[in-house]
Write an enzyme that holds these catalytic residues in place. Structure first.
Site, short mmCIF file in Angstrom:
data_model
loop_
_atom_site.label_atom_id
_atom_site.label_comp_id
_atom_site.label_asym_id
_atom_site.label_seq_id
_atom_site.Cartn_x
_atom_site.Cartn_y
_atom_site.Cartn_z
N GLU A 25 8.59 1.78 14.38
CA GLU A 25 9.18 3.27 13.57
C GLU A 25 9.16 4.08 13.53
OE1 GLU A 25 7.36 1.09 9.37
OE2 GLU A 25 9.35 -0.47 9.56
N GLU A 69 4.63 -4.23 12.10
CA GLU A 69 3.79 -2.95 11.64
C GLU A 69 2.09 -3.34 10.98
OE1 GLU A 69 4.40 0.09 13.17
OE2 GLU A 69 6.61 0.25 13.26
N CYS A 126 -2.78 1.13 6.88
CA CYS A 126 -3.32 0.25 8.28
C CYS A 126 -3.61 1.48 9.43
CB CYS A 126 -2.17 0.44 8.64
SG CYS A 126 -0.65 1.64 8.49
N ASN A 177 0.45 -1.27 -0.14
CA ASN A 177 0.24 -0.25 0.01
C ASN A 177 0.43 1.14 0.14
OD1 ASN A 177 0.73 -0.28 2.84
ND2 ASN A 177 -1.15 0.46 3.51
P1 NAP Z 1 0.45 -9.11 3.71
O1 NAP Z 1 -0.66 -10.06 3.18
O2 NAP Z 1 0.64 -9.98 5.10
O3 NAP Z 1 2.10 -9.01 2.73
C1 NAP Z 1 2.98 -8.42 3.55
C2 NAP Z 1 4.18 -8.96 3.11
O4 NAP Z 1 5.05 -10.28 2.98
C3 NAP Z 1 4.64 -8.91 1.22
O5 NAP Z 1 6.04 -8.42 0.59
C4 NAP Z 1 4.33 -10.53 1.69
O6 NAP Z 1 4.53 -11.04 0.00
C5 NAP Z 1 4.95 -10.78 2.71
N1 NAP Z 1 4.34 -12.39 2.62
C6 NAP Z 1 3.31 -12.97 2.47
N2 NAP Z 1 3.76 -14.38 3.23
C7 NAP Z 1 5.08 -14.48 3.89
C8 NAP Z 1 4.98 -15.36 4.73
N3 NAP Z 1 4.75 -16.27 4.84
N4 NAP Z 1 6.68 -15.09 5.56
C9 NAP Z 1 7.40 -13.80 4.55
N5 NAP Z 1 6.72 -12.16 3.63
C10 NAP Z 1 5.45 -12.83 3.77
O7 NAP Z 1 0.55 -7.80 3.67
P2 NAP Z 1 -0.83 -6.69 2.38
O8 NAP Z 1 -1.85 -6.61 1.93
O9 NAP Z 1 0.48 -6.53 1.52
O10 NAP Z 1 -0.51 -5.52 3.32
C11 NAP Z 1 -1.97 -5.31 3.91
C12 NAP Z 1 -1.34 -5.38 5.05
O11 NAP Z 1 -0.80 -4.79 5.50
C13 NAP Z 1 -2.88 -4.42 6.68
O12 NAP Z 1 -3.08 -5.22 7.39
C14 NAP Z 1 -2.39 -3.38 6.61
O13 NAP Z 1 -2.73 -2.73 8.12
C15 NAP Z 1 -0.62 -3.78 6.79
N6 NAP Z 1 -0.60 -2.66 7.15
C16 NAP Z 1 0.43 -1.96 7.88
C17 NAP Z 1 1.33 -1.10 8.55
C18 NAP Z 1 1.60 -0.22 9.52
O14 NAP Z 1 2.69 0.31 9.75
N7 NAP Z 1 1.54 -0.51 10.82
C19 NAP Z 1 1.26 -0.04 7.45
C20 NAP Z 1 0.40 -0.92 6.03
C21 NAP Z 1 0.03 -1.40 6.06
P3 NAP Z 1 3.93 -11.54 -1.13
O15 NAP Z 1 3.79 -10.21 -1.45
O16 NAP Z 1 4.91 -12.48 -2.19
O17 NAP Z 1 2.53 -11.93 -0.61
#
Ligand code: NAP
Length: 474
Positions: free
Chosen positions: A453, A247, A281, A151
């Site tokens: 962070e 995060e 998020c 995102n």
């Molecule tokens: P995601 O599906 O958890 O993916 C995040 C990253 O993790 C991607 O690079 C993904 O690779 C990788 N990943 C997936 N499975 C993994 C595993 N088993 N081991 C290691 N890495 C793995 O999240 P998203 O859909 O991209 O983002 C949305 C989420 O992020 C929401 O819940 C949002 O709230 C959260 N977020 C939090 C913050 C914060 O600062 N707190 C900021 C932004 C977003 P792939 O792309 O290959 O699946």
């Protein structure tokens, strides 16, 4: 356009090709190889080799390289913004703001690189410490594995890579598979800025393979992850003994007191709920309004929500672009339909066309509905009526998450009551939970994560404290 992986300062090929598509038109905008196990292994070896180079690089040189990177990001603002808008679907005006924030993140890192220090420790405060002189210093941890979500393809990568380098570490970066092109361009900028070969490596590929190879590798000293709670939990299970920052998500609340300026709150909440199609998020999801102002606030919020222009993110007029894919838009649609079936009212929106989802306002929701209890991660906000401020605070805090919360009030007593009562990593008074400055400590309590962070705070966790005790009487 063909892109490559960056390993030990070289742009190299890897395994099967990954096609990166425009999230609006579906057109292929870039192709790059997925990393095989041997590529991840090579990237980790390169990072391990570069770790001592980074650890011994003088602070002023690290600062100069990071400041140059900030300059180059600024010079390439339009190209980076268009890449973000195309691969992530973020409206161009907000993509430009993301680039500006990344310039700031690197600028802050350049400054912080020059003020990493410990302090003296008065060892004679304990009788066993009499005759000793003590101090501690901060040492880089070594190899940092950085895993980022889709995102914010630039600034969330910046929040990992910039502090890691500022603290004298090397990095292996794995960006989200759907949005890797901005990260490729950032790595090119870092190489041009003078980051030594091997100090930043880029591997692309599925989280389940490439991500897990990185997280579980013993050469990695620290994992910094931003993404979903489910993946965060998995990381804690496989990381082994290493530092981990997580995060994660949030179902961000807003608490609205009757003394607030309703026009201002309505406008801020509309931006905060629909910016990046709610895929933020800290996106506004639950708005708790006291009875007395509920109707006028709802009217103003609906009006502000209706004013959002939905469409092609590269169109300058557009506020809300597509969601990351059709599956996600369908999921959001199904949550809204489920809420409706359970008694919620869709005041506006609830409309989908492919991966476009229109700003949606819900009322008459219950606390157990998914649209309230879970992270919707889409352009949907619920307005919830409360008897009084106390009740609004209670409901806002009744969640498994704890990243940021917004409270609108001009009453100082209410503001401090909210600060005391709300178990969130950030309490934002008189703005939405979406507020973030890149140097502030940022991160979640409860299911929203571990650690903070915000450059200096990330650097603290990317260093190890080394205590020195010197016996003086020998
Ligand atoms: P995601 O599906 O958890 O993916 C995040 C990253 O993790 C991607 O690079 C993904 O690779 C990788 N990943 C997936 N499975 C993994 C595993 N088993 N081991 C290691 N890495 C793995 O999240 P998203 O859909 O991209 O983002 C949305 C989420 O992020 C929401 O819940 C949002 O709230 C959260 N977020 C939090 C913050 C914060 O600062 N707190 C900021 C932004 C977003 P792939 O792309 O290959 O699946």
């Amino acid at each position: 356009m063909e892109f490559k992986l960056l390993i030990n300062g070289q742009w190299v090929g890897g395994g099967s090709p990954i096609e990166v598509k425009s999230k609006y038109s579906g057109e292929v905008i870039g192709v790059l190889p997925s990393a095989r196990h041997e590529d991840v292994d090579a990237a980790l070896s390169a990072a391990e080799g570069a770790a001592p180079v980074m650890a011994t690089m003088p602070a002023h040189k690290r600062g100069t390289v990071l400041a140059r990177a900030a300059e180059l990001i600024g010079e390439q603002r339009e190209d980076l913004a268009r890449t973000i808008a195309s691969e992530a679907g973020k409206a161009l005006k907000f993509a430009r703001l993301e680039v500006d924030r990344a310039v700031n993140t690197f600028t802050v890192a350049a400054e912080e690189a020059k003020r990493i220090h410990g302090e003296t420790v008065p060892l004679d405060a304990a009788s066993s410490g009499e005759g000793y002189f003590g101090f501690y210093v901060r040492r880089p941890v070594g190899v940092v594995a950085a895993i980022s979500p889709f995102n914010f393809p630039l600034n969330l990568v910046a929040h990992k890579v910039a502090p890691a380098l500022a603290a004298g570490n090397s990095v292996v970066l794995k960006p989200a598979t759907t949005t890797p092109l901005t990260a490729v361009k950032l790595c090119g900028i870092l190489a041009d800025a003078g980051v030594p070969a091997g100090a930043v490596n880029l591997v692309v590929g599925s989280g389940a393979t490439v991500g897990e190879w990185l997280v579980s590798d013993p050469r990695v000293a620290k994992v910094t992850f931003t993404g979903s709670p489910a993946v965060g939990k998995r990381i804690t299970e496989i990381a082994g003994i290493k530092k981990v920052t997580l995060e994660l998500g949030n179902n961000s609340p807003v608490v609205l007191a009757p003394d607030a300026d309703l026009d201002y709150v309505a406008k801020r909440c509309a931006v905060g709920a629909y910016y990046n199609s709610g895929q933020v998020c800290i996106s506004v999801q639950r708005i708790y309004s006291q009875k007395r102002v509920y109707d006028p606030f709802l009217e103003k919020f609906v009006k502000a929500s209706e004013g959002m222009v939905v469409g092609d993110p590269l169109d300058e007029r557009v506020d809300v672009g597509p969601m990351i894919d059709i599956d996600e838009a369908e999921r959001v649609d199904s949550w809204v339909s489920e809420a409706q079936a359970e008694g919620a009212t869709v005041v506006i929106g609830g409309k989908r066309d492919g991966s476009l989802y229109w700003p949606t306002v819900l009322t008459s929701v219950g606390p157990d509905m998914k649209v309230v209890a879970e992270e919707i991660f889409g352009p949907v906000a619920s307005v919830i009526q409360c008897d009084d401020f106390e009740e609004a605070l209670r409901q806002a805090d009744a969640t498994e998450y704890g990243l940021q919360v917004g409270v609108f009030t001009r009453d100082i007593h209410r503001a401090f009551e909210a600060i005391r009562r709300l178990n969130f990593g950030g309490v934002i008074i008189n703005d939405t939970p979406v507020f973030r400055a890149d140097h502030m400590p940022y991160g979640g309590n409860r299911k929203s994560g571990i650690g903070r962070e915000g450059v200096r705070f990330a650097m603290e966790d990317m260093t190890n404290i080394q205590m020195v005790a010197i016996r003086l009487d020998t």
